[in-house]
Design a protein around this motif. Structure first.
Motif, short mmCIF file in Angstrom:
data_model
loop_
_atom_site.label_atom_id
_atom_site.label_comp_id
_atom_site.label_asym_id
_atom_site.label_seq_id
_atom_site.Cartn_x
_atom_site.Cartn_y
_atom_site.Cartn_z
N TYR A 160 0.73 -1.33 -0.02
CA TYR A 160 -0.06 0.20 0.07
C TYR A 160 0.99 1.28 0.01
CZ TYR A 160 -3.43 3.32 2.10
OH TYR A 160 -4.16 4.59 2.44
N HIS A 161 1.97 1.05 0.47
CA HIS A 161 2.95 2.33 0.63
C HIS A 161 3.86 2.68 -0.57
CE1 HIS A 161 1.97 2.84 4.93
NE2 HIS A 161 1.93 1.56 5.19
N VAL A 162 3.84 3.76 -0.67
CA VAL A 162 4.63 4.48 -1.84
C VAL A 162 6.02 5.02 -1.78
CG1 VAL A 162 2.56 4.51 -3.34
CG2 VAL A 162 3.37 6.55 -1.83
N GLY A 163 6.43 5.10 -0.29
CA GLY A 163 7.61 5.81 0.16
C GLY A 163 8.05 4.91 1.48
N VAL A 164 8.83 5.81 2.26
CA VAL A 164 9.37 5.03 3.72
C VAL A 164 8.05 4.86 4.37
CG1 VAL A 164 10.11 5.93 5.96
CG2 VAL A 164 11.38 6.50 3.83
N TYR A 183 1.75 7.16 1.53
CA TYR A 183 0.75 6.50 0.70
C TYR A 183 0.07 7.66 -0.11
CZ TYR A 183 -2.55 8.14 4.18
OH TYR A 183 -3.46 8.88 4.83
N ARG A 184 -0.72 7.31 -1.14
CA ARG A 184 -1.79 8.29 -1.77
C ARG A 184 -2.87 8.24 -1.19
NH1 ARG A 184 0.96 11.68 -4.68
NH2 ARG A 184 -0.65 11.96 -6.05
N THR A 191 0.83 10.79 4.42
CA THR A 191 1.59 10.06 5.19
C THR A 191 0.78 9.81 6.56
OG1 THR A 191 3.76 9.66 6.36
CG2 THR A 191 2.99 11.61 6.23
N GLY A 192 1.03 8.61 7.16
CA GLY A 192 0.00 8.53 8.31
C GLY A 192 0.48 7.34 9.26
#
Length: 265
Positions: A160-164, A183-184, A191-192
């Motif tokens: 699900y995540h697109v970064g750190v 995420y998006r 971010t969450g």
């Protein structure tokens, strides 16, 4: 920044979201807010584990690895099978050859960042590594004593995540207390973090019960309010039959002060 609460099955969750900011400082803000939330309920000695779920796919994409070989290599990474990763990465060819070194680099952030810096990464993977370094620098600028670990190729459950992405662990064997990452949110960068109240309840120290203060009939309300501000639970007598013993109070309001009751029957 928004906060949310929801119940998923039997496990309640509390969450925070920062939508619209796409920078390392935003990821650091959410991670540190989680650390501060745990500290507020008495959970100290927290460690922050960072992962880069887009790193392994970026390396496999750059190597042109597809089909059965990609699935086998992904499974080997998922199992942390170093021998299988070594063999399959050699079969895939550069730049997948860097995967075994990054797999074994997981650990304290400084060592993992050094391994990323030394690795011959393709441009997309290098951007991921540089972003991770920037996020860690932003976190350390505000929390220099926080223990941070980094796993460059971990991606289990993080598609699900697109970064750190990050996980907060409590001290000792208290385990995973919160998880989050970039995420998006529709078209917006976000971010969450999700915190797990049941896990937090198990990890937090048992709060000391507040002392109960008996307010006799006609007690000064200003004095009672002041003592509530000092942490007392005030229990007012509503009739002459009410006594400190009956209402399980260890203190009684005498004048303007709370006086301990030596013995409660």
């Amino acid at each position: 920044m928004a906060a949310s609460w929801r119940r998923s099955g039997r496990s309640p969750q509390a969450g925070i979201e920062l939508i619209g900011a796409d920078c390392p400082e935003a990821d650091a803000e959410v991670a540190l807010l989680g650390v501060e939330a745990l500290a507020a309920i008495g959970i100290q000695g927290v460690s922050l584990d960072l992962t880069l779920p887009t790193m392994a796919p970026a390396l496999l994409d750059a190597a042109g690895v597809q089909g059965a070989l990609r699935r086998r290599l992904a499974r080997a990474l998922d199992r942390k099978d170093a021998a299988a990763v070594q063999e399959l990465a050699a079969e895939a060819g550069p730049p997948a050859n860097g995967l075994p070194g990054l797999l074994t680099a997981a650990g304290p952030a400084d060592g993992a960042l050094a391994a990323l810096e030394a690795a011959a990464l393709p441009p997309a993977a290098r951007a991921i590594a540089d972003n991770a370094a920037a996020v860690i620098a932003a976190i350390r600028a505000r929390a220099p004593g926080l223990r941070i670990t980094l796993d460059p190729v971990e991606f289990r459950g993080l598609q699900y995540h697109v970064g750190v992405a990050f996980t907060l662990y409590g001290p000792g064997g208290t385990g995973e207390l919160a998880r989050g990452g970039r995420y998006r949110s529709g078209e917006e960068p976000a971010t969450g973090m999700t915190l797990y109240p049941d896990a937090l309840r198990r990890a937090a120290p048992v709060p000391q019960e507040a002392p109960r203060l008996f307010l006799p009939l006609g007690a000064d309300p200003a004095a009672a309010a002041r003592l509530r501000g000092q942490g007392f639970i005030t229990v007012a007598a509503l009739s002459p039959a009410d006594t400190p013993q009956r209402l399980r109070c260890g203190h009684i309001l005498r004048g303007q002060d709370a006086a301990p009751i030596e013995e409660i029957a």
